[in-house]
Design a protein around this motif. Structure first.
Motif, PDB file in Angstrom:
ATOM      1  N   HIS A 121       9.087  25.407 -38.547  1.00 52.96           N
ATOM      2  CA  HIS A 121       9.608  24.339 -37.631  1.00 52.96           C
ATOM      3  C   HIS A 121       9.027  23.279 -37.511  1.00 52.96           C
ATOM      4  O   HIS A 121       8.433  23.306 -35.792  1.00 52.96           O
ATOM      5  N   ARG A 122       8.026  22.764 -37.968  1.00 50.80           N
ATOM      6  CA  ARG A 122       7.042  22.089 -37.707  1.00 50.80           C
ATOM      7  C   ARG A 122       7.390  20.323 -37.185  1.00 50.80           C
ATOM      8  O   ARG A 122       6.436  20.866 -35.735  1.00 50.80           O
ATOM      9  N   ARG A 123       8.318  19.568 -37.139  1.00 55.89           N
ATOM     10  CA  ARG A 123       8.348  18.647 -36.152  1.00 55.89           C
ATOM     11  C   ARG A 123       8.275  18.526 -34.820  1.00 55.89           C
ATOM     12  O   ARG A 123       7.867  18.961 -33.757  1.00 55.89           O
ATOM     13  N   SER A 127      12.640  10.946 -35.887  1.00 58.24           N
ATOM     14  CA  SER A 127      13.608  11.920 -36.311  1.00 58.24           C
ATOM     15  C   SER A 127      14.572  12.118 -34.727  1.00 58.24           C
ATOM     16  O   SER A 127      15.627  13.501 -35.332  1.00 58.24           O
ATOM     17  N   ALA A 128      13.833  12.404 -34.707  1.00 57.70           N
ATOM     18  CA  ALA A 128      14.288  13.172 -32.751  1.00 57.70           C
ATOM     19  C   ALA A 128      15.535  13.151 -32.042  1.00 57.70           C
ATOM     20  O   ALA A 128      16.924  14.118 -32.395  1.00 57.70           O
ATOM     21  N   PRO A 129      16.500  11.387 -32.690  1.00 58.98           N
ATOM     22  CA  PRO A 129      17.414  11.312 -32.174  1.00 58.98           C
ATOM     23  C   PRO A 129      18.694  12.335 -33.293  1.00 58.98           C
ATOM     24  O   PRO A 129      19.990  12.557 -33.097  1.00 58.98           O
ATOM     25  N   LEU A 130      17.791  12.135 -34.905  1.00 62.71           N
ATOM     26  CA  LEU A 130      18.701  12.280 -36.018  1.00 62.71           C
ATOM     27  C   LEU A 130      19.095  14.281 -35.317  1.00 62.71           C
ATOM     28  O   LEU A 130      19.815  14.270 -35.599  1.00 62.71           O
ATOM     29  N   GLY A 131      18.285  14.872 -34.401  1.00 59.81           N
ATOM     30  CA  GLY A 131      17.982  16.506 -34.658  1.00 59.81           C
ATOM     31  C   GLY A 131      19.277  16.608 -33.517  1.00 59.81           C
ATOM     32  O   GLY A 131      19.852  17.362 -33.607  1.00 59.81           O
ATOM     33  N   ARG A 132      19.118  15.621 -32.256  1.00 60.52           N
ATOM     34  CA  ARG A 132      19.967  15.715 -31.813  1.00 60.52           C
ATOM     35  C   ARG A 132      21.649  15.395 -31.986  1.00 60.52           C
ATOM     36  O   ARG A 132      22.228  16.509 -31.957  1.00 60.52           O
ATOM     37  N   VAL A 156      17.493  30.171 -31.738  1.00 62.26           N
ATOM     38  CA  VAL A 156      16.612  31.520 -30.770  1.00 62.26           C
ATOM     39  C   VAL A 156      15.248  32.050 -32.306  1.00 62.26           C
ATOM     40  O   VAL A 156      14.366  31.981 -31.254  1.00 62.26           O
ATOM     41  N   ARG A 157      15.454  31.723 -32.869  1.00 60.44           N
ATOM     42  CA  ARG A 157      13.856  31.907 -33.764  1.00 60.44           C
ATOM     43  C   ARG A 157      13.184  30.590 -33.548  1.00 60.44           C
ATOM     44  O   ARG A 157      11.684  31.044 -34.099  1.00 60.44           O
ATOM     45  N   ASP A 187      -3.567  19.714 -26.656  1.00 57.42           N
ATOM     46  CA  ASP A 187      -3.062  20.003 -27.878  1.00 57.42           C
ATOM     47  C   ASP A 187      -1.490  20.121 -28.250  1.00 57.42           C
ATOM     48  O   ASP A 187      -1.190  20.504 -27.045  1.00 57.42           O
ATOM     49  N   SER A 188      -1.570  19.997 -29.600  1.00 58.21           N
ATOM     50  CA  SER A 188      -0.744  20.184 -29.891  1.00 58.21           C
ATOM     51  C   SER A 188      -0.304  21.409 -30.510  1.00 58.21           C
ATOM     52  O   SER A 188      -0.791  22.139 -30.544  1.00 58.21           O
ATOM     53  N   LEU A 189       1.098  21.972 -30.152  1.00 58.66           N
ATOM     54  CA  LEU A 189       1.953  22.796 -30.359  1.00 58.66           C
ATOM     55  C   LEU A 189       1.776  23.042 -31.820  1.00 58.66           C
ATOM     56  O   LEU A 189       1.469  24.491 -32.020  1.00 58.66           O
ATOM     57  N   LEU A 190       2.192  22.313 -32.723  1.00 61.29           N
ATOM     58  CA  LEU A 190       0.811  22.291 -33.598  1.00 61.29           C
ATOM     59  C   LEU A 190      -0.367  23.282 -33.889  1.00 61.29           C
ATOM     60  O   LEU A 190      -0.927  24.360 -34.510  1.00 61.29           O
ATOM     61  N   THR A 191      -1.183  22.760 -33.587  1.00 62.31           N
ATOM     62  CA  THR A 191      -1.996  22.960 -33.836  1.00 62.31           C
ATOM     63  C   THR A 191      -2.732  24.836 -32.917  1.00 62.31           C
ATOM     64  O   THR A 191      -3.421  25.203 -32.873  1.00 62.31           O
ATOM     65  N   LEU A 192      -1.948  24.828 -31.541  1.00 65.99           N
ATOM     66  CA  LEU A 192      -1.905  26.038 -31.004  1.00 65.99           C
ATOM     67  C   LEU A 192      -1.525  26.963 -32.096  1.00 65.99           C
ATOM     68  O   LEU A 192      -2.484  28.068 -31.875  1.00 65.99           O
ATOM     69  N   ALA A 193      -0.742  26.567 -32.647  1.00 67.17           N
ATOM     70  CA  ALA A 193       0.245  27.828 -33.724  1.00 67.17           C
ATOM     71  C   ALA A 193      -0.842  28.162 -34.590  1.00 67.17           C
ATOM     72  O   ALA A 193      -1.415  29.195 -34.552  1.00 67.17           O
ATOM     73  N   ARG A 194      -0.977  26.867 -35.410  1.00 67.51           N
ATOM     74  CA  ARG A 194      -2.411  27.483 -36.133  1.00 67.51           C
ATOM     75  C   ARG A 194      -3.726  28.222 -35.612  1.00 67.51           C
ATOM     76  O   ARG A 194      -4.027  28.807 -36.786  1.00 67.51           O
TER      77      ARG A 194
END
Length: 302
Positions: free
Chosen positions: A283-285, A218-223, A68-69, A268-275
């Motif tokens: 959770h950079r990835r 890295s997505a398959p490893l995360g799942r 959730v975080r 835009d990537s969500l990383l760019t938007l978060a910055r």
């Protein structure tokens, strides 16, 4: 979205993420008072723990807490970007008097209630029938704003165009399409078919807002790790019935929407938007691989 005949569990987690971010992340830019109201009492406890920063003991509760975080970190920039794209369209691109909004895979989205800009705008919420039944049961506490027009559709089987037409969506009027949290769960063929319908039902002046995921080695490893942790903690994996089915490079998504008559305004990537929002980036990835694309169909001259 829904899977195996049941209401979407990822929709609940996304709603919990918005509720956890409300008033905490990007204050003054992000605000979603509807999120907590759309959650059941049993789903609100973990939200309060995340908001308080009070991590629980034990594998199972801690796993849910971290999910959730992490979701809250993603939802703040994602929601702000989409909301601002809708507001911009209503103020400059789509005539407010003729605008209509279609939310594809609406889940527990609260925009029809919380966005004052949509008070006089028809909002069509498209989602799996089971998810919509669940949402109707939850939405009784929401009193502000006008309720949306619910359009039950299973994207993998049903005729989206026919369902929208039957619900009153008008091809002759500009539409703001919000396609959030859906594309990753569709196959390439299902996404392409949906895009064809969007293009066919978009009058000049329409806007398309797409949230999609890019390829990640890295997505398959995360799942796999999520499945393992869920098994070890004896907690349900919310992704089990709704696996990711497609990823898109920015170039592929640009070509896909361009082929349907839309010109990309930004992507835009969500990383760019978060910055830009100065929200947490732990959770950079997840932030790097999620993107928001905004594309427009040129209005008729004159």
């Amino acid at each position: 979205m829904g899977g195996s005949g049941g209401a979407s569990r990822t929709a609940v987690m996304v709603c919990q993420g918005r509720a956890a971010a409300h008033g905490r992340l990007a204050p003054g830019r992000f605000d979603d008072p509807t999120a907590l109201a759309l959650l059941l009492p049993a789903e609100r406890g973990i939200v309060e723990q995340v908001r308080a920063g009070d991590a629980p003991a034990g594998w199972g509760p801690r796993l849910t807490f971290e999910m959730v975080r992490a979701c809250a970190e993603v939802m703040a920039p994602r929601t702000v970007a989409i909301d601002e794209a809708v507001r911009q369209a209503l103020s400059s691109t789509v005539p407010a008097a003729t605008a209509q909004v279609v939310i594809l895979g609406a889940g527990l989205d609260g925009r029809a209630w919380r966005m004052v800009e949509l008070a006089a705008t028809p909002v069509f919420e498209v989602d799996h029938p089971a998810s919509q039944r669940d949402k109707r049961d939850r939405a009784g506490e929401l009193v502000a704003g006008a309720p949306p027009c619910f359009v039950p559709v299973d994207f993998s089987r049903d005729d989206l165009a026919a369902a929208l037409a039957a619900a009153g969506h008008r091809r002759s009027l500009p539409t703001i399409w919000i396609w959030e949290g859906v594309v990753p769960y569709l196959t390439r063929g299902e996404a392409a078919r949906t895009l064809r319908i969007i293009g066919d039902r978009s009058a000049p002046g329409s806007r398309l807002i797409v949230h999609y995921h890019t390829p990640a080695p890295s997505a398959p490893l995360g799942r796999w790790a999520a499945r393992l942790l869920s098994a070890l903690s004896r907690q349900p994996n919310p992704m089990a019935r709704e696996p990711n089915r497609s990823v898109w490079t920015p170039g592929a998504m640009r070509r896909a929407v361009g082929a349907r008559g839309f010109a990309v305004a930004r992507d835009d990537s969500l990383l760019t938007l978060a910055r830009r929002l100065d929200t947490p980036i732990q959770h950079r990835r997840s932030l790097r691989n999620g993107r928001i694309l905004v594309a427009d169909r040129a209005p008729t001259p004159g």
